[in-house]
Write a protein that holds these residues in place. Structure first.
Motif, mmCIF file in Angstrom:
data_model
loop_
_atom_site.group_PDB
_atom_site.id
_atom_site.type_symbol
_atom_site.label_atom_id
_atom_site.label_comp_id
_atom_site.label_asym_id
_atom_site.label_seq_id
_atom_site.Cartn_x
_atom_site.Cartn_y
_atom_site.Cartn_z
ATOM 1 N N PRO B 404 0.820 -1.219 0.000
ATOM 2 C CA PRO B 404 0.000 0.000 0.000
ATOM 3 C C PRO B 404 0.851 1.264 0.000
ATOM 4 C CG PRO B 404 0.097 -0.887 2.212
ATOM 5 C CD PRO B 404 0.942 -1.790 1.355
ATOM 6 N N ASN B 405 1.628 1.474 -1.039
ATOM 7 C CA ASN B 405 2.589 2.590 -0.979
ATOM 8 C C ASN B 405 2.606 3.465 -2.229
ATOM 9 O OD1 ASN B 405 3.764 0.762 -2.736
ATOM 10 N ND2 ASN B 405 5.814 0.920 -1.864
ATOM 11 N N VAL B 406 1.565 3.438 -3.040
ATOM 12 C CA VAL B 406 1.617 4.221 -4.286
ATOM 13 C C VAL B 406 1.707 5.719 -3.976
ATOM 14 C CG1 VAL B 406 0.263 4.903 -6.313
ATOM 15 C CG2 VAL B 406 0.593 2.483 -5.757
ATOM 16 N N GLY B 407 2.710 6.357 -4.543
ATOM 17 C CA GLY B 407 2.924 7.792 -4.331
ATOM 18 C C GLY B 407 3.657 8.109 -3.041
ATOM 19 N N LEU B 408 3.958 7.081 -2.244
ATOM 20 C CA LEU B 408 4.623 7.321 -0.961
ATOM 21 C C LEU B 408 6.136 7.121 -1.099
ATOM 22 C CD1 LEU B 408 2.038 5.593 1.404
ATOM 23 C CD2 LEU B 408 2.161 7.996 0.692
ATOM 24 N N ILE B 409 6.826 7.319 0.015
ATOM 25 C CA ILE B 409 8.293 7.390 -0.034
ATOM 26 C C ILE B 409 8.953 6.111 -0.556
ATOM 27 C CG2 ILE B 409 8.544 6.730 2.410
ATOM 28 C CD1 ILE B 409 10.886 8.849 2.456
ATOM 29 N N SER B 410 8.309 4.948 -0.324
ATOM 30 C CA SER B 410 8.931 3.704 -0.792
ATOM 31 C C SER B 410 8.532 3.348 -2.225
ATOM 32 C CB SER B 410 8.589 2.549 0.151
ATOM 33 O OG SER B 410 7.197 2.438 0.319
ATOM 34 N N ASP B 411 7.698 4.162 -2.852
ATOM 35 C CA ASP B 411 7.331 3.965 -4.268
ATOM 36 C C ASP B 411 8.425 4.631 -5.119
ATOM 37 O OD1 ASP B 411 6.100 3.648 -6.698
ATOM 38 O OD2 ASP B 411 4.360 4.910 -6.250
ATOM 39 N N ILE B 412 9.616 4.069 -5.016
ATOM 40 C CA ILE B 412 10.802 4.721 -5.586
ATOM 41 C C ILE B 412 10.912 4.436 -7.084
ATOM 42 C CG2 ILE B 412 13.339 4.731 -5.516
ATOM 43 C CD1 ILE B 412 12.956 3.933 -2.486
ATOM 44 N N ILE B 413 11.228 5.466 -7.839
ATOM 45 C CA ILE B 413 11.469 5.313 -9.271
ATOM 46 C C ILE B 413 12.972 5.137 -9.455
ATOM 47 C CG2 ILE B 413 11.351 6.495 -11.497
ATOM 48 C CD1 ILE B 413 8.841 7.909 -10.517
ATOM 49 N N ALA B 414 13.365 4.059 -10.093
ATOM 50 C CA ALA B 414 14.804 3.837 -10.295
ATOM 51 C C ALA B 414 15.043 3.217 -11.660
ATOM 52 C CB ALA B 414 15.358 2.924 -9.207
ATOM 53 N N CYS B 415 16.117 3.639 -12.291
ATOM 54 C CA CYS B 415 16.497 3.055 -13.575
ATOM 55 C C CYS B 415 17.318 1.786 -13.322
ATOM 56 C CB CYS B 415 17.307 4.074 -14.369
ATOM 57 S SG CYS B 415 19.002 4.209 -13.796
ATOM 58 N N PRO B 416 17.624 1.013 -14.350
ATOM 59 C CA PRO B 416 18.403 -0.210 -14.132
ATOM 60 C C PRO B 416 19.817 0.038 -13.592
ATOM 61 C CG PRO B 416 17.238 -0.322 -16.219
ATOM 62 C CD PRO B 416 17.086 1.090 -15.714
ATOM 63 N N GLY B 417 20.400 1.193 -13.941
ATOM 64 C CA GLY B 417 21.707 1.540 -13.396
ATOM 65 C C GLY B 417 22.802 0.550 -13.779
#
Ligand code: SF4
Lengths: 111, 551
Positions: B404-417
């Motif tokens: 239950p974290n959409v838009g929250l701090i753990s909904d992290i956007i990350a590239c493959p890196g």
């Protein structure tokens, strides 16, 4: 990509296999190995130059792509080890636990 | 949902057989890598660190359940059982063999999918609001215009070799969920004083090496002129965009160099002879495409997401999930369900084949067979009856898809890196995983409220770190992976670029810095004030003080 290399720095030749992109290293016997510690290490320019025609021929023969010379840490007993994060990851794969495709259990029944 | 017509299908099938021929000529040695590389890139195939990566287009992020099953099948048959949903509303596979690529494209084409224009200096997949067609605040479904643009830009002979890649985004709602101000062209739908629908045309936004917020080129463009006006922009760019230096080749650099007023003058001059020509879109054209996006037949129902959350009968864990992940639908009794691909410690945007199949099954049961991909790397079931939420939630939970974290701090956007990407300077995923563990307490995450962390592994900014509320950029300093943190970026209608706080630091310190920023925010926020608003009100100074205290 290719950084300025010290003339006597231990180096290896690496590439990706054309057909599947797998990381490979040039071995002493002129074959390509997926294991970095089996790569041939050179420490002078003439030796490196001598390896090049064979590698280029394999590029032309569509065996490998993205040929590159990279510096390594050289431990005469254990063989070469990667220098830097990028080469470590190229040699050993991603540092993360890859997702595993497991079957999903049915939902727990409602309370 | 939009279905291919015979013309679309023929084009895609033809492209598959062309590529099959090209791959076999490459493997046999008839083509050199220099000759082949642009061809494979035109089909979305990149060579990454350990394998080929295939990027599959998901036009405006809309998928059918059948298409999702094909994506799962490809993951299982040709890859390692998973795929990665990206910030471009696409999916990428990480472990592809060149020799398999033609078969994969054939499997995709059979379900009306492809990898065309996912790479190269052309007009890329047009992105849109993942809630298009269902959002309560929407004026019109933006996918209609997105589809018109897709048809116009696909294989456009004049625009197949632009100075650089070109990205268009469109929103049909006042709340911008498509980040239109950071695209080469952004379109914001709104009404003029007479109530007619048109677009604000924003140009020259973009991230990467030179991040710039787009500027308004035209406050209101009537719908019928969409193609002619965009054609005029493309022509000016195609003629004057720099081809000598790839770092200066995007349209944003041209707009900066000319100034928006001069750029506008040139576009208007180019547009004048075009505006009433063949590209004019009569209402019939819109109507024909609109028909293909006809809303499904909804049932007459009542109820809202808010009442469900407040109902004391609702299971508290369900209520928490509904509150975070279910958005109001334009039709009473329905909700928009956002499926988080950001479980604690998981890789942002990754889904296994079984998870994809579960989502497809849930779409069939509860969402009229439709799925969306968001630029936050999550999935959406757009048409769910509120009464189905408990059953859906339980099933998703069994597949680790009910965080239950959409838009929250753990909904992290990350590239493959650096774990996958050959352009990377540093890893993104391990840092995202560590932050997700650090902020795994969902009660606390909800108390913190909406907060976006975006992590890119290099200046190419695939994870849009400049517009993260907290942005993280991986850098390589003499072989050491360091992370540069920014604060105050946002990609919504008030788009802004983050400002750098402090020097680049190793991962463990970056985590402590971010935790410190969150504590500072909690201590100084006004009641109900969002993180981004606190940063806007007070600037970065109070957050920098945290750094000094920690040092
Ligand atoms: S931001 Fe850089 S590291 Fe990340 S995916 Fe894009 S190119 Fe690769």
């Amino acid at each position: 990509m290719a950084r300025k290399l010290r003339a006597d720095a231990p180096r290896i030749i690496t590439a990706n296999r054309l057909i599947d992109g797998v990381v490979v290293y040039r071995a002493a016997d002129g074959s390509w190995t997926t294991r970095l510690n089996k790569a041939r290490v050179v420490t002078n320019a003439p030796d490196l130059d001598a390896m090049m025609p064979g590698c280029m021929a394999d590029v032309e023969a569509c065996q490998v792509v993205s040929l590159d010379v990279v510096e390594v840490l050289h431990d005469p007993k254990a063989g070469p080890r990667p220098l830097g994060q990028r080469e470590t990851i190229r040699a050993a794969g991603p540092t993360i636990v890859l997702p595993v495709d497991r079957p999903i259990p049915a939902a727990r029944p409602s309370a | 949902m939009y279905q291919y017509d015979a013309h679309d299908q023929a084009l895609v099938d033809q492209r598959v057989s062309e590529f099959r021929d090209q791959v076999s000529r490459r493997l046999s040695g008839a083509l050199t890598e220099d000759q082949f590389k642009p061809l494979r890139l035109m089909n979305g195939l990149y060579l990454q660190l350990h394998a080929y990566m295939l990027r599959v287009a998901i036009p405006y992020g809309t998928l059918s359940s059948h298409q999702m099953r094909v994506l799962a099948h490809i993951a299982r048959r040709y890859d390692r059982g998973y795929g990665h949903f990206t910030t471009r509303q696409n999916i990428q596979y990480n472990w592809i063999k060149l020799a398999d690529a033609p078969d994969i494209l054939a499997d995709l084409a059979a379900e009306q999918m492809h990898a065309i224009q996912t790479s190269g200096n052309c007009i890329r997949n047009v992105t849109s609001d993942p809630w298009a067609g269902v959002a309560a605040d929407e004026i019109e479904d933006p996918r209609i215009a997105a589809e018109i643009l897709r048809q116009w830009s696909t294989f456009h002979p004049e625009f197949s070799f632009l100075p650089r890649k070109f990205k268009i985004a469109i929103t049909g709602a006042p709340t911008d969920r498509a980040a239109v101000k950071v695209h080469d062209i952004g379109l914001r739908m709104h009404r003029d004083e007479r109530g007619a629908v048109g677009y604000e045309v924003i140009v020259g936004g973009g991230l990467g090496r030179t991040p710039i917020i787009g500027k308004t080129l035209r406050p209101f463009l009537p719908k019928e002129h969409l193609l002619s006006y965009l054609e005029a922009i493309m022509r000016v760019y195609n003629t004057h965009g720099r081809r000598d230096n790839m770092y200066k080749a995007r349209i944003k650099i041209l707009v900066e160099a000319l100034g928006i007023d001069e750029f506008r003058r040139q576009v208007e001059a180019e547009w004048e002879p075009l505006r009433d020509g063949a590209l004019r879109l009569p209402p019939e054209t819109y109507a024909a495409i609109t028909e293909r996006f006809a809303p499904p037949l909804y049932e007459q129902r009542t109820g809202s997401v808010a009442t469900l959350v407040r109902d004391p009968e609702t299971d508290p864990a369900l209520a928490r999930w509904v509150q975070a992940n279910v958005a109001p639908h334009k039709v009473p009794g329905y909700g928009i369900v956002n499926i988080s691909l950001k479980g604690t410690g998981q890789i942002p945007g990754d889904a296994t084949a079984s998870q994809m199949e579960l989502v497809a099954k849930m779409a069939d049961l509860y969402s009229l067979g439709e799925i969306r991909v968001t630029h936050e790397q999550n999935l959406v079931l757009p048409h769910v009856r509120l009464s189905d939420l408990p059953a859906l939630w339980r099933t998703l939970d069994a597949g680790d898809l009910a965080t239950p974290n959409v838009g929250l701090i753990s909904d992290i956007i990350a590239c493959p890196g650096l774990d996958y990407c050959s352009l990377a300077n540093a890893r993104s995923i391990p840092l995202a995983q560590a932050l997700s563990e650090r902020f795994s307490d969902m009660t606390r995450a909800q108390a913190i409220g909406p907060l976006h962390i975006n992590i890119s592994g290099c200046i190419n900014a695939c994870a849009h770190h400049h517009v993260g509320h907290i942005g993280v950029l991986g850098v390589d300093r003499k072989g050491e992976e360091l992370y540069q943190i920014t604060l105050g970026g946002r990609s919504d209608e008030a788009a802004a670029l983050g400002r750098i706080v402090g020097p680049a630091v190793p991962a463990h310190q970056a985590i402590e810095m971010i935790a410190g920023f969150v504590d500072t925010y909690l201590a100084i926020r006004h009641p109900g004030e969002l993180f981004i608003d606190t940063v806007e009100r007070l600037g970065t100074a109070p957050f920098k003080e945290t750094l000094h205290a920690a040092a």
